[in-house]
Design a protein around this motif. Structure first.
Motif, PDB file in Angstrom:
ATOM      1  N   SER A 237       0.971  -1.194  -0.256  1.00  0.00           N
ATOM      2  CA  SER A 237      -0.001   0.130   0.101  1.00  0.00           C
ATOM      3  C   SER A 237       0.741   1.124   0.047  1.00  0.00           C
ATOM      4  CB  SER A 237      -0.940   0.040   1.229  1.00  0.00           C
ATOM      5  OG  SER A 237      -1.750  -0.858   1.059  1.00  0.00           O
ATOM      6  N   LEU A 238      -0.003   2.153  -0.635  1.00  0.00           N
ATOM      7  CA  LEU A 238       1.010   3.219  -0.282  1.00  0.00           C
ATOM      8  C   LEU A 238      -0.011   4.567  -0.136  1.00  0.00           C
ATOM      9  CD1 LEU A 238       4.283   4.371  -1.204  1.00  0.00           C
ATOM     10  CD2 LEU A 238       3.640   4.488  -3.094  1.00  0.00           C
ATOM     11  N   ARG A 239      -0.061   5.349  -0.100  1.00  0.00           N
ATOM     12  CA  ARG A 239      -1.272   6.710  -0.075  1.00  0.00           C
ATOM     13  C   ARG A 239      -0.571   8.483  -0.516  1.00  0.00           C
ATOM     14  NH1 ARG A 239      -4.786  10.379   4.542  1.00  0.00           N
ATOM     15  NH2 ARG A 239      -2.563  11.144   4.433  1.00  0.00           N
ATOM     16  N   LEU A 240      -0.890   8.202  -1.597  1.00  0.00           N
ATOM     17  CA  LEU A 240      -0.327  10.023  -2.171  1.00  0.00           C
ATOM     18  C   LEU A 240      -1.669  10.822  -1.293  1.00  0.00           C
ATOM     19  CD1 LEU A 240      -0.231   8.825  -6.060  1.00  0.00           C
ATOM     20  CD2 LEU A 240       1.734   7.935  -4.201  1.00  0.00           C
ATOM     21  N   SER A 241      -0.710  11.805  -1.851  1.00  0.00           N
ATOM     22  CA  SER A 241      -1.112  13.008  -1.638  1.00  0.00           C
ATOM     23  C   SER A 241      -2.007  14.416  -1.923  1.00  0.00           C
ATOM     24  CB  SER A 241      -0.696  14.125   0.015  1.00  0.00           C
ATOM     25  OG  SER A 241      -0.807  13.154   0.455  1.00  0.00           O
ATOM     26  N   CYS A 242      -2.689  15.051  -2.597  1.00  0.00           N
ATOM     27  CA  CYS A 242      -2.205  16.107  -3.553  1.00  0.00           C
ATOM     28  C   CYS A 242      -2.148  17.631  -2.565  1.00  0.00           C
ATOM     29  CB  CYS A 242      -3.214  16.361  -4.537  1.00  0.00           C
ATOM     30  SG  CYS A 242      -2.967  17.496  -4.968  1.00  0.00           S
ATOM     31  N   ALA A 243      -1.928  18.281  -2.875  1.00  0.00           N
ATOM     32  CA  ALA A 243      -2.233  19.551  -1.283  1.00  0.00           C
ATOM     33  C   ALA A 243      -2.636  20.931  -2.617  1.00  0.00           C
ATOM     34  CB  ALA A 243      -1.148  20.579  -0.783  1.00  0.00           C
ATOM     35  N   ALA A 244      -3.560  21.692  -2.739  1.00  0.00           N
ATOM     36  CA  ALA A 244      -4.378  22.574  -3.987  1.00  0.00           C
ATOM     37  C   ALA A 244      -4.295  23.997  -2.847  1.00  0.00           C
ATOM     38  CB  ALA A 244      -5.452  22.357  -4.312  1.00  0.00           C
ATOM     39  N   SER A 245      -3.831  25.149  -3.622  1.00  0.00           N
ATOM     40  CA  SER A 245      -3.310  26.107  -3.386  1.00  0.00           C
ATOM     41  C   SER A 245      -4.010  27.549  -4.060  1.00  0.00           C
ATOM     42  CB  SER A 245      -2.536  27.194  -2.737  1.00  0.00           C
ATOM     43  OG  SER A 245      -1.180  26.749  -3.678  1.00  0.00           O
ATOM     44  N   GLY A 246      -4.345  28.717  -3.683  1.00  0.00           N
ATOM     45  CA  GLY A 246      -4.294  29.440  -4.964  1.00  0.00           C
ATOM     46  C   GLY A 246      -5.690  29.215  -5.513  1.00  0.00           C
TER      47      GLY A 246
ATOM     48  N   ASP B  49      -9.950  16.159   1.575  1.00  0.00           N
ATOM     49  CA  ASP B  49     -10.149  17.308   2.806  1.00  0.00           C
ATOM     50  C   ASP B  49     -10.790  18.513   1.972  1.00  0.00           C
ATOM     51  OD1 ASP B  49     -10.041  18.533   5.362  1.00  0.00           O
ATOM     52  OD2 ASP B  49      -8.433  17.223   5.957  1.00  0.00           O
ATOM     53  N   ASN B  50     -11.919  18.995   2.462  1.00  0.00           N
ATOM     54  CA  ASN B  50     -12.118  20.612   2.264  1.00  0.00           C
ATOM     55  C   ASN B  50     -11.864  21.021   3.019  1.00  0.00           C
ATOM     56  OD1 ASN B  50     -13.251  19.861  -0.608  1.00  0.00           O
ATOM     57  ND2 ASN B  50     -15.921  19.446   0.766  1.00  0.00           N
ATOM     58  N   ARG B  51     -11.830  21.331   4.451  1.00  0.00           N
ATOM     59  CA  ARG B  51     -10.730  22.434   4.782  1.00  0.00           C
ATOM     60  C   ARG B  51      -9.453  22.859   4.862  1.00  0.00           C
ATOM     61  NH1 ARG B  51      -8.429  22.427   9.685  1.00  0.00           N
ATOM     62  NH2 ARG B  51      -8.817  20.012   9.870  1.00  0.00           N
ATOM     63  N   LYS B  52      -8.277  21.469   3.830  1.00  0.00           N
ATOM     64  CA  LYS B  52      -7.263  21.161   4.186  1.00  0.00           C
ATOM     65  C   LYS B  52      -6.475  21.389   2.810  1.00  0.00           C
ATOM     66  CE  LYS B  52      -6.356  18.512   8.521  1.00  0.00           C
ATOM     67  NZ  LYS B  52      -5.555  16.681   8.840  1.00  0.00           N
ATOM     68  N   LYS B  53      -7.869  21.941   2.628  1.00  0.00           N
ATOM     69  CA  LYS B  53      -7.568  21.142   0.834  1.00  0.00           C
ATOM     70  C   LYS B  53      -6.135  20.843   0.020  1.00  0.00           C
ATOM     71  CE  LYS B  53      -8.032  25.689  -1.143  1.00  0.00           C
ATOM     72  NZ  LYS B  53      -7.906  27.259  -1.340  1.00  0.00           N
ATOM     73  N   MET B  54      -7.088  19.504   0.484  1.00  0.00           N
ATOM     74  CA  MET B  54      -6.264  17.859   0.187  1.00  0.00           C
ATOM     75  C   MET B  54      -6.782  16.798  -0.233  1.00  0.00           C
ATOM     76  SD  MET B  54      -2.637  18.939   1.652  1.00  0.00           S
ATOM     77  CE  MET B  54      -2.719  16.966   1.488  1.00  0.00           C
ATOM     78  N   VAL B  55      -6.003  16.737  -1.331  1.00  0.00           N
ATOM     79  CA  VAL B  55      -6.685  15.189  -2.118  1.00  0.00           C
ATOM     80  C   VAL B  55      -5.456  14.096  -1.716  1.00  0.00           C
ATOM     81  CG1 VAL B  55      -7.735  13.978  -4.171  1.00  0.00           C
ATOM     82  CG2 VAL B  55      -8.070  16.656  -3.470  1.00  0.00           C
ATOM     83  N   TYR B  56      -6.612  13.014  -1.472  1.00  0.00           N
ATOM     84  CA  TYR B  56      -5.556  11.700  -1.492  1.00  0.00           C
ATOM     85  C   TYR B  56      -5.610  10.309  -1.948  1.00  0.00           C
ATOM     86  CZ  TYR B  56      -5.198  14.148   2.693  1.00  0.00           C
ATOM     87  OH  TYR B  56      -4.552  15.051   3.921  1.00  0.00           O
ATOM     88  N   LEU B  57      -5.286   9.238  -2.766  1.00  0.00           N
ATOM     89  CA  LEU B  57      -4.844   8.231  -2.896  1.00  0.00           C
ATOM     90  C   LEU B  57      -4.048   7.022  -2.486  1.00  0.00           C
ATOM     91  CD1 LEU B  57      -6.515   7.151  -5.834  1.00  0.00           C
ATOM     92  CD2 LEU B  57      -4.105   7.136  -6.478  1.00  0.00           C
ATOM     93  N   GLN B  58      -5.746   6.596  -1.579  1.00  0.00           N
ATOM     94  CA  GLN B  58      -4.787   5.358  -1.057  1.00  0.00           C
ATOM     95  C   GLN B  58      -4.445   4.434  -2.604  1.00  0.00           C
ATOM     96  OE1 GLN B  58      -4.154   5.159   2.062  1.00  0.00           O
ATOM     97  NE2 GLN B  58      -3.226   3.208   1.521  1.00  0.00           N
ATOM     98  N   MET B  59      -3.480   3.475  -2.504  1.00  0.00           N
ATOM     99  CA  MET B  59      -3.681   2.665  -3.282  1.00  0.00           C
ATOM    100  C   MET B  59      -3.188   1.006  -2.327  1.00  0.00           C
ATOM    101  SD  MET B  59      -0.563   4.434  -5.448  1.00  0.00           S
ATOM    102  CE  MET B  59      -0.230   2.903  -6.717  1.00  0.00           C
ATOM    103  N   ASN B  60      -4.210   0.478  -2.875  1.00  0.00           N
ATOM    104  CA  ASN B  60      -3.918  -1.001  -1.517  1.00  0.00           C
ATOM    105  C   ASN B  60      -3.672  -2.071  -2.936  1.00  0.00           C
ATOM    106  OD1 ASN B  60      -4.359   0.509   1.132  1.00  0.00           O
ATOM    107  ND2 ASN B  60      -6.388  -0.108   0.092  1.00  0.00           N
ATOM    108  N   SER B  61      -3.138  -3.449  -2.536  1.00  0.00           N
ATOM    109  CA  SER B  61      -3.252  -4.433  -3.568  1.00  0.00           C
ATOM    110  C   SER B  61      -2.510  -3.903  -4.996  1.00  0.00           C
ATOM    111  CB  SER B  61      -4.016  -5.117  -3.427  1.00  0.00           C
ATOM    112  OG  SER B  61      -5.067  -5.185  -2.561  1.00  0.00           O
TER     113      SER B  61
END
Length: 116
Positions: free
Chosen positions: A17-26, A73-85
């Motif tokens: 497993s791996l979790r990707l994160s995307c931090a959005a701004s602007g 996470d709208n409050r943090k302006k983050m998007v995640y992709l949890q990769m399993n298997s």
């Protein structure tokens, strides 16, 4: 200005497993569609998963359905992709995308390698 910054990529063993994160701004997170795409060497960029900021409705490519989970996470302006298997065919550069009305923005990408 709009910025999307991906992180969390790396080497993972098959089945891991791996979790990707995307931090959005602007930009505001109102009525935005956030997405993860990926591009493997020698292949075209393909859509992996999408999620809306409004209701959190998610959609997945058939190749990752049941294994990957996109979240926001709208409050943090983050998007995640949890990769399993994870599978070797998941190896690619993963890109975060933000789209609304006639605008579309991309991050710089993060490399994911699935290998033993």
């Amino acid at each position: 200005q709009v910025q999307l910054v991906e992180s969390g990529g790396g080497l993972v063993q098959p089945g891991g497993s791996l979790r990707l994160s995307c931090a959005a701004s602007g930009f505001t997170f109102d009525n935005v569609v956030m997405a993860w795409y990926r591009q493997a060497p020698g292949k075209t960029r393909e859509l992996v998963a999408t999620i809306t900021s409004a209701g959190g409705s998610a959609n997945y490519a058939d190749s990752v359905k049941g294994r990957f989970i996109i979240s926001i996470d709208n409050r943090k302006k983050m998007v995640y992709l949890q990769m399993n298997s994870s599978k070797p065919e998941d190896t690619a550069v993963y890109y975060c995308n933000a789209a609304w009305y006639r605008s579309s923005y991309w991050g710089q990408g993060t490399q994911v390698t699935v290998s033993s």
